[in-house]
Structures are given as C-alpha cells and as structure tokens.
Design a protein around this motif. Sequence first.
Motif, PDB file in Angstrom:
ATOM      1  N   ALA A 181     112.510  33.005   3.320  1.00  0.00           N
ATOM      2  CA  ALA A 181     113.318  32.887   2.104  1.00  0.00           C
ATOM      3  C   ALA A 181     114.564  32.084   2.454  1.00  0.00           C
ATOM      4  CB  ALA A 181     113.690  34.270   1.572  1.00  0.00           C
ATOM      5  N   PRO A 182     115.216  31.497   1.450  1.00  0.00           N
ATOM      6  CA  PRO A 182     116.376  30.635   1.720  1.00  0.00           C
ATOM      7  C   PRO A 182     117.540  31.368   2.384  1.00  0.00           C
ATOM      8  CG  PRO A 182     115.561  30.314  -0.515  1.00  0.00           C
ATOM      9  CD  PRO A 182     114.871  31.531   0.014  1.00  0.00           C
ATOM     10  N   LEU A 183     118.151  30.697   3.320  1.00  0.00           N
ATOM     11  CA  LEU A 183     119.389  31.182   3.932  1.00  0.00           C
ATOM     12  C   LEU A 183     120.494  30.264   3.402  1.00  0.00           C
ATOM     13  CD1 LEU A 183     120.742  33.065   6.055  1.00  0.00           C
ATOM     14  CD2 LEU A 183     120.407  31.232   7.727  1.00  0.00           C
ATOM     15  N   ASP A 184     121.043  30.645   2.247  1.00  0.00           N
ATOM     16  CA  ASP A 184     121.998  29.768   1.595  1.00  0.00           C
ATOM     17  C   ASP A 184     123.184  30.546   1.039  1.00  0.00           C
ATOM     18  OD1 ASP A 184     120.897  31.074  -0.595  1.00  0.00           O
ATOM     19  OD2 ASP A 184     119.650  29.374  -1.181  1.00  0.00           O
ATOM     20  N   GLU A 185     124.039  29.859   0.320  1.00  0.00           N
ATOM     21  CA  GLU A 185     125.256  30.484  -0.204  1.00  0.00           C
ATOM     22  C   GLU A 185     124.951  31.574  -1.226  1.00  0.00           C
ATOM     23  OE1 GLU A 185     128.687  27.462  -0.663  1.00  0.00           O
ATOM     24  OE2 GLU A 185     126.854  26.275  -0.829  1.00  0.00           O
ATOM     25  N   ASP A 186     123.921  31.370  -2.029  1.00  0.00           N
ATOM     26  CA  ASP A 186     123.541  32.395  -3.018  1.00  0.00           C
ATOM     27  C   ASP A 186     123.146  33.692  -2.314  1.00  0.00           C
ATOM     28  OD1 ASP A 186     124.024  30.708  -5.135  1.00  0.00           O
ATOM     29  OD2 ASP A 186     121.933  30.087  -5.354  1.00  0.00           O
ATOM     30  N   PHE A 187     122.364  33.543  -1.244  1.00  0.00           N
ATOM     31  CA  PHE A 187     121.947  34.728  -0.490  1.00  0.00           C
ATOM     32  C   PHE A 187     123.161  35.414   0.143  1.00  0.00           C
ATOM     33  CE2 PHE A 187     120.440  36.443   3.712  1.00  0.00           C
ATOM     34  CZ  PHE A 187     119.884  37.602   3.186  1.00  0.00           C
ATOM     35  N   ALA A 188     124.101  34.631   0.634  1.00  0.00           N
ATOM     36  CA  ALA A 188     125.304  35.201   1.245  1.00  0.00           C
ATOM     37  C   ALA A 188     126.053  36.071   0.244  1.00  0.00           C
ATOM     38  CB  ALA A 188     126.205  34.084   1.755  1.00  0.00           C
ATOM     39  N   GLN A 189     126.210  35.580  -0.959  1.00  0.00           N
ATOM     40  CA  GLN A 189     126.947  36.330  -1.981  1.00  0.00           C
ATOM     41  C   GLN A 189     126.212  37.603  -2.392  1.00  0.00           C
ATOM     42  OE1 GLN A 189     127.462  33.231  -4.926  1.00  0.00           O
ATOM     43  NE2 GLN A 189     129.497  32.721  -4.171  1.00  0.00           N
ATOM     44  N   ILE A 190     124.887  37.510  -2.538  1.00  0.00           N
ATOM     45  CA  ILE A 190     124.093  38.689  -2.894  1.00  0.00           C
ATOM     46  C   ILE A 190     124.147  39.724  -1.771  1.00  0.00           C
ATOM     47  CG2 ILE A 190     121.744  39.522  -3.319  1.00  0.00           C
ATOM     48  CD1 ILE A 190     121.193  36.792  -4.648  1.00  0.00           C
ATOM     49  N   LEU A 191     123.992  39.258  -0.534  1.00  0.00           N
ATOM     50  CA  LEU A 191     124.005  40.147   0.630  1.00  0.00           C
ATOM     51  C   LEU A 191     125.341  40.889   0.727  1.00  0.00           C
ATOM     52  CD1 LEU A 191     122.760  41.082   3.362  1.00  0.00           C
ATOM     53  CD2 LEU A 191     123.851  39.069   4.410  1.00  0.00           C
ATOM     54  N   ILE A 192     126.429  40.166   0.609  1.00  0.00           N
ATOM     55  CA  ILE A 192     127.757  40.771   0.709  1.00  0.00           C
ATOM     56  C   ILE A 192     127.978  41.796  -0.403  1.00  0.00           C
ATOM     57  CG2 ILE A 192     130.231  40.300   0.499  1.00  0.00           C
ATOM     58  CD1 ILE A 192     129.576  37.532   1.862  1.00  0.00           C
ATOM     59  N   ALA A 193     127.647  41.420  -1.627  1.00  0.00           N
ATOM     60  CA  ALA A 193     127.847  42.325  -2.763  1.00  0.00           C
ATOM     61  C   ALA A 193     127.053  43.617  -2.607  1.00  0.00           C
ATOM     62  CB  ALA A 193     127.458  41.617  -4.055  1.00  0.00           C
ATOM     63  N   GLN A 194     125.789  43.507  -2.177  1.00  0.00           N
ATOM     64  CA  GLN A 194     124.957  44.692  -2.046  1.00  0.00           C
ATOM     65  C   GLN A 194     125.393  45.581  -0.885  1.00  0.00           C
ATOM     66  OE1 GLN A 194     120.726  43.299  -4.086  1.00  0.00           O
ATOM     67  NE2 GLN A 194     120.792  43.827  -1.919  1.00  0.00           N
ATOM     68  N   LEU A 195     125.732  44.980   0.237  1.00  0.00           N
ATOM     69  CA  LEU A 195     126.139  45.782   1.384  1.00  0.00           C
ATOM     70  C   LEU A 195     127.482  46.461   1.144  1.00  0.00           C
ATOM     71  CD1 LEU A 195     125.045  43.571   4.422  1.00  0.00           C
ATOM     72  CD2 LEU A 195     123.953  45.635   3.554  1.00  0.00           C
ATOM     73  N   LEU A 196     128.370  45.791   0.446  1.00  0.00           N
ATOM     74  CA  LEU A 196     129.675  46.394   0.168  1.00  0.00           C
ATOM     75  C   LEU A 196     129.543  47.613  -0.740  1.00  0.00           C
ATOM     76  CD1 LEU A 196     132.161  43.391  -0.275  1.00  0.00           C
ATOM     77  CD2 LEU A 196     131.942  44.975   1.647  1.00  0.00           C
ATOM     78  N   GLN A 197     128.527  47.658  -1.594  1.00  0.00           N
ATOM     79  CA  GLN A 197     128.344  48.816  -2.469  1.00  0.00           C
ATOM     80  C   GLN A 197     128.164  50.091  -1.668  1.00  0.00           C
ATOM     81  OE1 GLN A 197     125.182  48.205  -5.296  1.00  0.00           O
ATOM     82  NE2 GLN A 197     126.156  46.417  -6.229  1.00  0.00           N
ATOM     83  N   GLY A 198     127.580  49.955  -0.492  1.00  0.00           N
ATOM     84  CA  GLY A 198     127.327  51.137   0.329  1.00  0.00           C
ATOM     85  C   GLY A 198     128.489  51.602   1.162  1.00  0.00           C
ATOM     86  N   ILE A 199     129.498  50.747   1.333  1.00  0.00           N
ATOM     87  CA  ILE A 199     130.620  51.130   2.212  1.00  0.00           C
ATOM     88  C   ILE A 199     131.971  51.102   1.530  1.00  0.00           C
ATOM     89  CG2 ILE A 199     129.427  50.393   4.326  1.00  0.00           C
ATOM     90  CD1 ILE A 199     130.945  47.790   4.253  1.00  0.00           C
ATOM     91  N   GLN A 200     132.006  50.793   0.235  1.00  0.00           N
ATOM     92  CA  GLN A 200     133.273  50.793  -0.477  1.00  0.00           C
ATOM     93  C   GLN A 200     133.759  52.222  -0.684  1.00  0.00           C
ATOM     94  OE1 GLN A 200     132.135  48.476  -3.904  1.00  0.00           O
ATOM     95  NE2 GLN A 200     133.211  46.656  -3.178  1.00  0.00           N
ATOM     96  N   SER A 201     135.072  52.368  -0.743  1.00  0.00           N
ATOM     97  CA  SER A 201     135.665  53.699  -0.917  1.00  0.00           C
ATOM     98  C   SER A 201     135.579  54.132  -2.369  1.00  0.00           C
ATOM     99  CB  SER A 201     137.120  53.678  -0.471  1.00  0.00           C
ATOM    100  OG  SER A 201     137.865  52.732  -1.219  1.00  0.00           O
TER     101      SER A 201
END
Length: 201
Positions: A181-201
Amino acid sequence: MTKSLKEQNASPKKTRRRSQSSHEAILKATVELLEEVGYVRMSIEGIARRAGVGKQTIYRWWSSKAALVMEAYTTVVANKFPLPNTGKVQEDLETIFCPLFKVLNTTTAGVALAGIMTEAQNNPELAQAFRDQFVASRRTTIKKILSSGIKRGELREDMDLECAVDSFYGAMWYRLLLGHAPLDEDFAQILIAQLLQGIQS
C-alpha cells in the motif's frame, strides 16, 4: 625561517577547515552512492573517489563501511527532519512523518533504506550500527515529541512510549518493505490521527 605568531595560530584553523570540508564531502558522497547503487555495491574506494579524498582519510575517521554509511544517513535525515516544536503533538508528528513518507515514496531514498534493512539481516556489523545510530536517533526524536505532549497534558501519563514509537515506525517499515500500500503523506496523516486516539488524555 621561524613563523610569526600570527602564522602559527592560522595554520591549525586552516587544517581544521580542510578536515571539516573533507568530512562533509565524504558524508555527501556516501549518501549519493548509497541511493545510486545500494549498500552492497558501494565501496570505500568509490566513496573516496566521489569525495575527492584518499581511502586512508576515510579509514582514519571510520572503522568500517557500515559505520560510515550509518553516520552519513543519520546526519542527512537529522538535517532534513529536525526536531519540530509547534506546541502540538499532532502537528509535530506531521512535520516529521509527512515529508519523510513523501521522500521515501518519491525518491531513491526509500529503495536505499529498504536495502540497508535487508542487508542488515545478514550483516551483524551493519545491523548493530543501524540500530545504534539511525534507528536510535529517530526513536529519540519521536520520544521527545511524545514526552512534551505528556507534559502539556495532551497525552496520557501512563502511555507506553516505547510501544507508541514502535507503532509509528512499525507501520512505516511495513509499507516500505512490503509495498502492499502507498507510503505517502495521506497515510502519514491517517496513521498519526488513529494512533493519537489511543494515547490522548
């Protein structure tokens, strides 16, 4: 004839400037060749030729090709992607990962980095240098971003920093090495948003 005090003081400075110039030329040549021919095919002789220095100059500063390659690549990445300080975890992470994924996806850097990872599986010296220099420096950068987020109250205090860093970079390596699958800017933004949901206060 005895040199004047002014001449004596000037000589070491000139030597240091020449050494710094050679050092930078070697690092630049190393990265260029790495991205042109890959780790296995590049040689100290080729690097010396490209940098305009003698082989002994390289061996005087680095114990092996692996040590040189890792310092060169670590330095280049650190210069291209310095530690950001936007005041927001998500923005800091996007400042790192969006341009990084773009570079890996659109230039020969991705192929070169994947080649290093592949060669490291059968080359213990390269693997050690890769972990100690390149991987460690990148992990430290993300840990600092996340730690700052904890201090600001953006992230949970009980989050596992090591696991979080593995999650960000693990996804990057998975797509880089498998290419499913693409390793691009769109993936970076999706990855960051989803992972932050699990560790945000």
